[in-house]
Design an enzyme around this catalytic site. Structure first.
Site, short mmCIF file in Angstrom:
data_model
loop_
_atom_site.label_atom_id
_atom_site.label_comp_id
_atom_site.label_asym_id
_atom_site.label_seq_id
_atom_site.Cartn_x
_atom_site.Cartn_y
_atom_site.Cartn_z
CG HIS A 100 -1.73 -1.34 1.44
ND1 HIS A 100 -3.04 -1.43 0.95
CD2 HIS A 100 -1.52 -2.44 2.12
CE1 HIS A 100 -3.40 -2.83 1.10
NE2 HIS A 100 -2.42 -3.13 1.83
CB SER A 124 13.39 21.41 -15.94
OG SER A 124 12.94 22.78 -16.25
CE LYS A 144 12.44 18.56 -11.52
NZ LYS A 144 11.03 19.07 -12.07
CD GLU A 184 8.59 11.57 -15.60
OE1 GLU A 184 7.92 12.35 -14.76
OE2 GLU A 184 9.71 12.03 -16.22
#
Ligand code: ARG
Length: 495
Positions: A187, A308, A314, A321
């Site tokens: 979980h 980024s 970043k 992804e």
């Protein structure tokens, strides 16, 4: 008199097709433009032509199509439909078409509807009217099904090697960090201590099932539909078993009506790809979380990250992804084909041309994704200290309950008692291991001084020493079994 024979050079220009047409007409060949032109008057609407054409995407079947045609020539020759001289001319011509594709000098013409038309048109240009004998007893319906199966069989073998490479990367990572202990989650909440290597091996086994499934799909892909004609079978005495063998198929399809419209093998492949996509997506999700500053359990190599355009600090896990995102399109490809197939009447319908783009997209997507996933793993940095820092006493609450069980308390009762201990530790704001003995004994008199032995994460993972558990020995056993599989699985086929 016959019109002057166009030269090979003439042909490299698309427009030169006209002189060929007049030459072919002289020999009684109706039209090179369409394979089905005979009964039609006038030309096809240009929008319809574009709508109908599959050459923009089925071009990649050129090699499979030529292999199918070569085997068909041999089968027709064995059936005495072609003379050996005709066969020789056709095979020579097909070899030249192959050479042109190989060199990149094959020119697709605007009227080449699909790869079958393109190859036959070019063969006709090279060998003349004898090319018209190639399609005897064959239809594009059994031809396209054959081509797609040959293509997919080859791609499956490439994908299996890529999967094995990714498994190899996972195995190396597991071996390099065998003893690193970290929190395991259910979980997405800290649950119990596990070995990092145990987590890594969990993906190895998913991919092993993917490889097993792929081998099963390959078995059903590798069936030869050629010789089924348009739907009813071929009227010439073709030895279909010999033809299947010639093309490296395991068997010949048993029913011509089924054979020309069976796309189950593509559905199965796409379902396989969608599930592999889901596995890759789950791996990606684990690593995206773990590479965040909040976890910092792992660092992704710069080679698999991007920056980024706005925020200079970043470093984004784009590789992961995209691995996660590709699961969406892989699932979509499966849905596309299922919906195309639903409601089709028996045998071939042009709807079936819609099988190719989802198939090719799934193959291309996975051929890009698998090496990236393997690369992410083989360049991943593990931070064992961060993992260890994240281990908190509450992860040992089950071990505390098991401690009571070993002293004779029924598990349900020990679970309740440890629940009270956890509540007490939260009330007092002290970790479980720092509670006083009197706090414990006030909950159960079974607690004794030896309870201190519970507060050891290493001992916790070592206790899970059953088959499939997270102890060093059982993880090593997984690794040994995995290494053996890597040597043996799929070997038969690779030979
Ligand atoms: N391009 C077609 C396809 O991909 C080839 C088969 C065409 N057959 C036909 N009867 N029109 O399905």
């Amino acid at each position: 008199m016959a019109p002057p024979l166009p030269t090979h050079l003439d042909l490299s220009a698309v427009a030169s097709c006209d002189s060929w047409n007049s030459w072919l007409l002289f020999f009684g060949v109706e039209s090179m433009g369409k394979l089905w032109g005979g009964r039609f008057v006038g030309s096809i609407d240009p929008d319809m032509e574009a709508f109908n054409a599959s050459i923009p995407f089925d071009e990649r079947l050129w090699d499979a199509d030529l292999r199918g045609s070569e085997a068909w020539v041999r089968a027709l020759t064995r059936a005495r439909v072609l003379s050996s001289l005709e066969a020789e001319r056709l095979l020579d011509g097909l070899a030249r078409v192959r050479e042109e594709w190989g060199k990149g000098s094959f020119h697709i013409l605007p009227e080449d509807e699909d790869i079958h038309t393109a190859n036959e048109r070019r063969l006709t240009e090279i060998v003349g009217p004898v090319a018209g004998k190639l399609h005897t007893g064959r239809s594009r319906n059994d031809q396209v099904a054959t081509d797609t199966r040959i293509y997919l069989r080859d791609e499956i073998d490439v994908l299996d090697v890529m999967l094995a490479d990714m498994q190899g990367a996972a195995l190396e990572l597991a071996k390099a960090h065998l003893n690193v202990v970290m929190p395991g989650y259910t979980h997405l909440q800290r649950a119990q201590p596990i070995r990092f290597s145990h987590w890594m091996m969990s993906y190895f086994w998913m991919w092993q099932r993917d490889r097993e499934r792929l081998a099963e799909v390959r078995h059903r892909v590798n069936v030869c539909p050629l010789g089924s004609g348009a739907l009813a079978g071929t009227p010439f005495p073709i030895d279909r078993a010999a033809l299947a063998e010639d093309l490296g198929f395991d068997s010949a399809s048993p029913n011509s009506m089924d054979a020309v419209s069976d796309r189950d093998y593509i559905v199965e492949f796409l379902a396989w790809g969608a599930l592999l996509g889901v596995h890759l997506s789950r791996l990606a999700e684990d690593l995206i979380l773990w590479s965040s500053s909040e976890f910092r359990f792992v660092s992704l190599a710069d080679a698999y990250s991007t920056g980024s355009s706005l925020m200079p600090q970043k470093k984004n896990p784009d590789s992961l992804e995209l691995l996660r995102g590709k699961a969406g399109r892989l699932t979509g490809n499966l849905m596309t084909l299922l919906v195309v197939l639903k409601g089709l009447p028996s045998t071939y319908d042009k709807d079936l041309q819609e099988d190719k783009e989802p198939l090719f997209d799934a193959v291309d997507t996975l051929k890009l994704a698998l090496p990236v996933a393997a690369g992410v793993l083989s360049t991943l940095t593990i931070h064992p200290d961060r993992m260890r820092d994240a281990l908190s006493d509450d992860l040992l609450a089950t071990d505390l309950a098991d401690y009571l069980v070993r002293k004779g308390v029924p598990f349900r009762e020990s679970h309740r008692l440890v629940g009270l201990v956890v509540r007490r530790s939260e009330e007092l704001g002290v970790p479980l291991s720092k509670l006083h003995m009197r706090d414990l004994t006030s909950i159960s008199s079974v607690f004794d001084d030896d309870v201190d032995g519970v507060w050891d994460f290493e001992a916790s993972v070592e206790r899970r020493n059953v088959l499939g558990g997270t102890s060093a020995e059982t993880v090593k056993r997984q690794i040994e079994a995995a290494e053996k599989l890597m040597l043996t699985f799929g070997r038969e086929r690779r030979k």
